[in-house]
Design a protein around this motif. Structure first.
Motif, PDB file in Angstrom:
ATOM      1  N   ASN A   1     -88.208  52.204 -15.539  1.00 21.04           N
ATOM      2  CA  ASN A   1     -86.779  52.106 -15.800  1.00 21.04           C
ATOM      3  C   ASN A   1     -86.517  50.900 -16.684  1.00 21.04           C
ATOM      4  OD1 ASN A   1     -84.151  52.744 -15.771  1.00 21.04           O
ATOM      5  ND2 ASN A   1     -83.829  52.401 -13.574  1.00 21.04           N
ATOM      6  N   ASP A   2     -85.803  51.119 -17.769  1.00 20.40           N
ATOM      7  CA  ASP A   2     -85.425  50.009 -18.639  1.00 20.40           C
ATOM      8  C   ASP A   2     -83.935  49.778 -18.430  1.00 20.40           C
ATOM      9  OD1 ASP A   2     -84.672  48.329 -20.635  1.00 20.40           O
ATOM     10  OD2 ASP A   2     -85.801  49.347 -22.226  1.00 20.40           O
ATOM     11  N   PRO A   3     -83.577  48.679 -17.769  1.00 18.92           N
ATOM     12  CA  PRO A   3     -82.157  48.467 -17.440  1.00 18.92           C
ATOM     13  C   PRO A   3     -81.268  48.410 -18.676  1.00 18.92           C
ATOM     14  CG  PRO A   3     -83.542  46.677 -16.597  1.00 18.92           C
ATOM     15  CD  PRO A   3     -84.438  47.582 -17.350  1.00 18.92           C
TER      16      PRO A   3
ATOM     17  N   PRO B   1     -81.056  52.846 -20.018  1.00 21.36           N
ATOM     18  CA  PRO B   1     -81.343  53.689 -18.846  1.00 21.36           C
ATOM     19  C   PRO B   1     -81.736  55.127 -19.198  1.00 21.36           C
ATOM     20  CG  PRO B   1     -78.992  53.179 -19.030  1.00 21.36           C
ATOM     21  CD  PRO B   1     -79.692  52.342 -20.041  1.00 21.36           C
ATOM     22  N   ASN B   2     -81.457  55.537 -20.428  1.00 26.98           N
ATOM     23  CA  ASN B   2     -81.772  56.917 -20.787  1.00 26.98           C
ATOM     24  C   ASN B   2     -83.162  57.066 -21.407  1.00 26.98           C
ATOM     25  OD1 ASN B   2     -79.306  57.778 -19.924  1.00 26.98           O
ATOM     26  ND2 ASN B   2     -78.339  57.529 -21.942  1.00 26.98           N
ATOM     27  N   ARG B   3     -83.868  55.943 -21.548  1.00 30.36           N
ATOM     28  CA  ARG B   3     -85.093  55.988 -22.335  1.00 30.36           C
ATOM     29  C   ARG B   3     -86.211  56.688 -21.593  1.00 30.36           C
ATOM     30  NH1 ARG B   3     -87.918  50.694 -24.445  1.00 30.36           N
ATOM     31  NH2 ARG B   3     -89.830  51.670 -25.206  1.00 30.36           N
ATOM     32  N   PHE B   4     -86.227  56.531 -20.278  1.00 29.56           N
ATOM     33  CA  PHE B   4     -87.289  57.166 -19.508  1.00 29.56           C
ATOM     34  C   PHE B   4     -86.721  58.257 -18.619  1.00 29.56           C
ATOM     35  CE2 PHE B   4     -88.786  52.768 -20.197  1.00 29.56           C
ATOM     36  CZ  PHE B   4     -89.848  53.065 -21.035  1.00 29.56           C
ATOM     37  N   GLY B   5     -87.488  59.322 -18.484  1.00 32.05           N
ATOM     38  CA  GLY B   5     -87.027  60.422 -17.658  1.00 32.05           C
ATOM     39  C   GLY B   5     -87.694  60.427 -16.299  1.00 32.05           C
ATOM     40  N   SER B   6     -87.281  61.369 -15.464  1.00 35.74           N
ATOM     41  CA  SER B   6     -87.874  61.496 -14.137  1.00 35.74           C
ATOM     42  C   SER B   6     -89.149  62.314 -14.213  1.00 35.74           C
ATOM     43  CB  SER B   6     -86.910  62.211 -13.206  1.00 35.74           C
ATOM     44  OG  SER B   6     -85.731  61.484 -13.069  1.00 35.74           O
ATOM     45  N   THR B   7     -89.898  62.182 -13.165  1.00 37.34           N
ATOM     46  CA  THR B   7     -91.050  63.054 -12.999  1.00 37.34           C
ATOM     47  C   THR B   7     -91.296  63.159 -11.500  1.00 37.34           C
ATOM     48  OG1 THR B   7     -93.292  63.468 -13.749  1.00 37.34           O
ATOM     49  CG2 THR B   7     -92.755  61.196 -13.151  1.00 37.34           C
ATOM     50  N   ILE B   8     -92.342  63.852 -11.101  1.00 38.29           N
ATOM     51  CA  ILE B   8     -92.611  63.961  -9.667  1.00 38.29           C
ATOM     52  C   ILE B   8     -93.295  62.680  -9.226  1.00 38.29           C
ATOM     53  CG2 ILE B   8     -93.792  65.300  -7.894  1.00 38.29           C
ATOM     54  CD1 ILE B   8     -93.782  67.638  -9.928  1.00 38.29           C
ATOM     55  N   THR B   9     -92.599  61.878  -8.433  1.00 36.34           N
ATOM     56  CA  THR B   9     -93.206  60.613  -8.014  1.00 36.34           C
ATOM     57  C   THR B   9     -93.996  60.774  -6.713  1.00 36.34           C
ATOM     58  OG1 THR B   9     -91.089  60.051  -7.039  1.00 36.34           O
ATOM     59  CG2 THR B   9     -91.594  59.074  -9.151  1.00 36.34           C
TER      60      THR B   9
ATOM     61  N   HIS C   1     -85.466  53.987  -1.836  1.00 36.84           N
ATOM     62  CA  HIS C   1     -84.523  52.881  -1.847  1.00 36.84           C
ATOM     63  C   HIS C   1     -85.011  51.815  -2.809  1.00 36.84           C
ATOM     64  CE1 HIS C   1     -81.394  50.362  -0.384  1.00 36.84           C
ATOM     65  NE2 HIS C   1     -82.255  49.398  -0.118  1.00 36.84           N
ATOM     66  N   ILE C   2     -86.326  51.485  -2.709  1.00 38.63           N
ATOM     67  CA  ILE C   2     -86.887  50.452  -3.579  1.00 38.63           C
ATOM     68  C   ILE C   2     -86.781  50.888  -5.042  1.00 38.63           C
ATOM     69  CG2 ILE C   2     -89.032  49.271  -4.229  1.00 38.63           C
ATOM     70  CD1 ILE C   2     -89.826  49.638  -1.202  1.00 38.63           C
ATOM     71  N   VAL C   3     -87.196  52.123  -5.310  1.00 38.56           N
ATOM     72  CA  VAL C   3     -87.208  52.598  -6.690  1.00 38.56           C
ATOM     73  C   VAL C   3     -85.811  52.558  -7.286  1.00 38.56           C
ATOM     74  CG1 VAL C   3     -87.637  54.571  -8.178  1.00 38.56           C
ATOM     75  CG2 VAL C   3     -89.240  54.025  -6.350  1.00 38.56           C
ATOM     76  N   SER C   4     -84.845  52.971  -6.484  1.00 37.73           N
ATOM     77  CA  SER C   4     -83.512  53.081  -7.079  1.00 37.73           C
ATOM     78  C   SER C   4     -82.846  51.714  -7.245  1.00 37.73           C
ATOM     79  CB  SER C   4     -82.635  53.994  -6.219  1.00 37.73           C
ATOM     80  OG  SER C   4     -82.618  53.511  -4.899  1.00 37.73           O
ATOM     81  N   THR C   5     -83.328  50.699  -6.509  1.00 40.57           N
ATOM     82  CA  THR C   5     -82.683  49.398  -6.671  1.00 40.57           C
ATOM     83  C   THR C   5     -83.358  48.565  -7.746  1.00 40.57           C
ATOM     84  OG1 THR C   5     -83.984  48.659  -4.774  1.00 40.57           O
ATOM     85  CG2 THR C   5     -81.653  49.131  -4.390  1.00 40.57           C
ATOM     86  N   THR C   6     -84.615  48.841  -8.049  1.00 40.25           N
ATOM     87  CA  THR C   6     -85.265  48.036  -9.097  1.00 40.25           C
ATOM     88  C   THR C   6     -84.889  48.547 -10.480  1.00 40.25           C
ATOM     89  OG1 THR C   6     -87.203  49.420  -8.772  1.00 40.25           O
ATOM     90  CG2 THR C   6     -87.269  47.228  -7.824  1.00 40.25           C
TER      91      THR C   6
END
Lengths: 271, 263
Positions: free
Chosen positions: B220-222, B225-233, B258-263
Motif C-alpha cells: 500500500n502506498d499511502p 492508494p490506487n497504485r496497488f491492487g488486491s490479491t489473495i492474501t 486489522h493490521i493490514v488495513s491500518t498500515t
C-alpha cells in the motif's frame, strides 16, 4: 394538540372534502348565471342549467333536423375513433422503437439523437404540412396525434427499458438466452405495463392535438362542434361538451389503469 | 482434476486505479470457495470477471482448459443479492425459463408436451429448494429468503459448471440465513457443484467454504492508494471436521486484516 402535518382526514371526511370544491364551483356558477339572467334574459355567456339540459337534449337525444343523426353521439364516435387510432399507432411505434433502442445499444446510437430532435418539433407547427401531404381527411388528424404523442412514448419506453435491473439481463444470459429470446421473454413482458403507463400519461396531449385538428379542418367531432357553435356563442352546448370530454378522458385513464392491474398484478404490487 | 479452473496472472484496473493484481491459482472441481475482504477489496470485481460481465485487463481464466467466454453464458450460474428472479413470471415459470431458452431457440417458449416436460423439471428443482408449495406464486408474493431459493433453483436448472453467489444472503435475517446455509451446503454436496461465494461475513465464509480466500492489498502506498491492487492474501483450506482449527484461523485473520488495513 397533534401537529398539522400529522393529521389526516378519515375516509368519509376525505370523500366529503373532495366533493366540496365541485359543489362550490357549481353553486358559484348558478348564482352568477342567475345574476346575469336577472339583468338580461337573453344572456348567452352563462346559460342556466335548464338551458344546458335542453341543449344536451337537443344534441344527444333528438335527431338533427338537417341530417337525421344524433350529433352528440356521432361527434363522440368520430373523435374517439380518431383518438384510439392515433394513440394505438403511436403506442405501437413507441413500443417497437423504444424497446429496440433500449435493448440494443447499436440501434440506440443512431436513433437517440433523431428521436430527441423529432420530439422538439412542435407538432402543431407542421399541421399544415400534414394537411398538404395527407389531405384534409381522417389521415391527417390521426397523423397529428401520432406525431404529437409517439416521440414521448418512444423516449419513455426507451428509458424504462434501460432502467430494467442489469442483474436481470445478466441472469437471463446465464440461463442461456440469446438476444432475441431475452427481448421476447424478459424485456417485452416487463415493458408492456410500462407502455400502458406511458399511454395514460400521453392521453391529455393526444386530446389536445385531436381537438386542434378537428377545430381546423373537420366536419364532425367533439372539437369541431365546440369550435363551430362558438360562432353563435352557444355556451349551452360548449360547456356540456367540455364536461363530456373531461369525463371521457377520465374514463379512458381509469379503464387503462384497471386493465393494467388486471393483466399485470405483479407490476402493481412491485411499487 | 486439480486444475478445473485456472487463473493465470489476472489483473484488473480501471484507468489508473488498480483493483486486482497478479492473481494466479487453481481451483479443483467441487470446491466451495468463499471470498471475503473489506469492501472495495475487489472480491466482487473478481466474481464479475468469472461471470464475464467484465474482462480482465490481463491474464487468463480457463475452465477445463478452455478460456471462458467473454460474456455471461450458461456454464456459469449466478445468484445476486437482489433482482435475480423475474418479477413477471411465477416461481415455476422462472425456473422453466432456462429450459425454454435451450429448447425453443426461436420463441424461447415451449408448448404442449415439451412444456409439460419443462414444467416437470422445474417442479423437481422447486422441490429441491423447498418451494414446491409456492410454484404458482410470483416473486412479489415470496419472502426474501424464498426469492433467493428460487434464484438458486433457477440457476441450477442449467447445471452450470460453476455457481457464482454474490452476497446472496446479505439482505436476509439471521435466522433465515442459517436455513439458506443448510440449503446451499445440501445443494453443493448433492450436485457436486463448484461454487464461488462473495460474502462480507467472515464467519459465513468459514462455515460454508471448503476453501477461503481473503482479498487484500499486499502493498500500500499511502500517497497513491490506487497504485496497488488486491490479491489473495490468505488461501485457507477449510475442513468441516476441524472446526477448532478453523476458529483459530478466523481469529488470526481477523487480527491480520486489522493490521493490514491500518498500515
Amino acid at each position: 394538540m397533534q401537529r398539522l402535518i400529522n393529521r389526516s382526514p378519515s375516509r368519509p371526511l376525505r370523500i366529503a372534502l373532495s366533493i366540496i370544491p365541485f359543489v362550490l364551483i357549481l353553486l358559484t356558477y348558478q348564482i352568477s348565471s342567475g345574476m346575469r339572467k336577472a339583468e338580461n334574459e337573453q344572456d348567452k355567456l352563462l346559460p342556466s342549467f335548464t338551458e344546458i339540459a335542453s341543449a344536451i337534449d337537443r344534441m344527444a337525444l333528438e335527431p338533427s333536423k338537417r341530417s337525421g343523426e344524433y350529433l352528440f353521439w356521432r361527434d363522440t364516435q368520430s373523435s374517439l375513433s380518431r383518438l384510439v387510432k392515433g394513440v394505438s399507432i403511436a403506442a405501437f411505434i413507441g413500443l417497437i422503437v423504444g424497446l429496440a433502442a433500449g435493448a440494443i445499444p447499436l440501434i440506440a446510437a443512431p436513433l437517440k439523437p433523431l428521436i430527441t430532435a423529432v420530439s422538439l418539433i412542435p407538432p402543431l407547427a407542421i399541421l399544415p404540412v400534414l394537411f398538404i401531404v395527407f389531405g384534409l381527411g381522417e389521415l391527417s388528424k390521426i397523423m397529428l396525434i401520432v406525431l404529437g404523442v409517439s416521440p414521448f412514448i418512444v423516449r419513455d419506453i426507451l428509458q424504462r427499458t434501460q432502467e430494467l435491473p442489469r442483474e436481470q439481463l445478466v441472469k437471463a444470459q446465464t440461463l442461456g438466452g440469446n438476444s432475441w429470446q431475452i427481448i421476447l421473454r424478459v424485456i417485452l413482458p416487463q415493458i408492456l405495463p410500462r407502455l400502458i403507463d406511458a399511454v395514460r400519461l400521453s392521453l391529455g396531449t393526444a386530446w389536445l392535438f385531436l381537438i386542434a385538428a378537428e377545430a381546423i379542418a373537420s366536419t364532425d367531432g367533439l372539437g369541431y362542434r365546440i369550435f363551430l357553435v362558438r360562432r353563435y356563442m352557444s355556451m349551452d352546448i360548449i360547456l356540456p361538451y367540455v364536461a363530456w370530454i373531461t369525463l371521457l378522458a377520465f374514463a379512458t385513464d381509469w379503464l387503462l389503469l384497471q386493465l393494467s392491474r388486471f393483466i399485470y398484478p405483479w407490476y402493481h404490487s412491485e411499487k | 482434476m486439480n486444475n478445473f479452473i485456472e487463473l493465470t496472472n489476472i489483473s484488473k484496473h480501471y484507468g489508473d486505479k488498480v483493483v486486482l493484481e497478479r492473481m494466479t491459482t487453481q481451483i479443483a472441481k467441487g470446491e466451495f470457495v468463499t471470498l471475503v475482504g473489506a469492501s472495495g477489496c475487489g472480491k466482487s470485481t473478481f466474481l464479475r470477471l468469472l461471470l464475464g460481465t467484465e474482462l480482465a485487463s490481463s491474464g487468463a481464466i480457463t475452465i477445463e482448459g478452455e478460456l471462458i467466454e467473454k460474456e455471461p453464458s450458461s456454464e456459469r450460474g449466478i445468484v445476486f443479492q437482489k433482482y435475480s428472479v423475474f418479477p413477471h413470471l411465477n416461481a415455476r415459470q422462472n425456473v422453466a425459463l432456462g429450459i425454454e431458452f435451450e429448447r425453443s431457440v426461436g420463441l424461447g417458449r415451449l408448448f404442449g408436451a415439451k412444456r409439460k416436460d419443462a414444467i416437470d423439471i422445474a417442479d423437481a428443482w422447486l422441490e429441491a429448494v423447498g418451494l414446491s408449495s409456492s410454484a404458482e406464486l410470483y416473486p412479489h408474493e415470496l419472502s426474501g429468503g424464498m426469492q433467493q431459493r428460487l434464484a438458486l433453483a433457477q440457476a441450477l436448472v442449467k447445471k452450470p459448471k460453476i455457481l457464482l453467489l454474490d452476497e446472496p444472503f446479505g439482505a436476509l435475517d439471521p435466522g433465515i440465513r442459517k436455513d439458506m446455509h443448510e440449503l446451499v451446503l445440501k445443494l453443493w454436496q448433492e450436485n457436486q457443484l463448484t461454487v464461488f461465494m462473495v460474502t462480507h461475513d467472515l464467519k459465513e465464509g468459514f462455515h460454508l467454504g471448503s476453501r477461503l480466500w481473503v482479498f487484500d492489498k499486499r502493498r500500500n502506498d499511502p500517497h497513491a492508494p490506487n497504485r496497488f491492487g488486491s490479491t489473495i492474501t490468505f488461501d485457507i483450506p477449510l475442513n468441516a471436521q476441524n472446526a477448532t482449527r478453523n476458529h483459530q484461523d478466523l481469529e488470526a485473520i481477523k487480527s491480520e486484516m486489522h493490521i493490514v488495513s491500518t498500515t
